[in-house]
Write a protein that holds these residues in place. Sequence first.
Motif: not given
Length: 85
Positions: A30, A64-67, A69-70, A73
């Motif tokens: 992240i 946010g959504k991107n961080a 999701e990473k 995962s």
Amino acid sequence: MINLLIMAKCLSSIGAVHMVNSNDFLYGIIALPARRSLEKEKIDSLEKLSDYSEQEIMQLHGFGKNAMEKLKSHMKEHHVSFKNS
């Protein structure tokens, strides 16, 4: 020439201090603002992260959504999950 040597010595000592204080937790997973937020909360391992809910982490600066999701995962790969809210 002497000034360059002094400057190089000063810069190398600054780099050494930076490397000592650097936190590698989630490096490359992240972005730095999100990692700093975790560090500020004293979250420096996946085990500590699992004590928080996804909603609690999303409230931190840099997430946010991107961080998220990473992060989810990466946690899944290591068989760790957020606590239920």
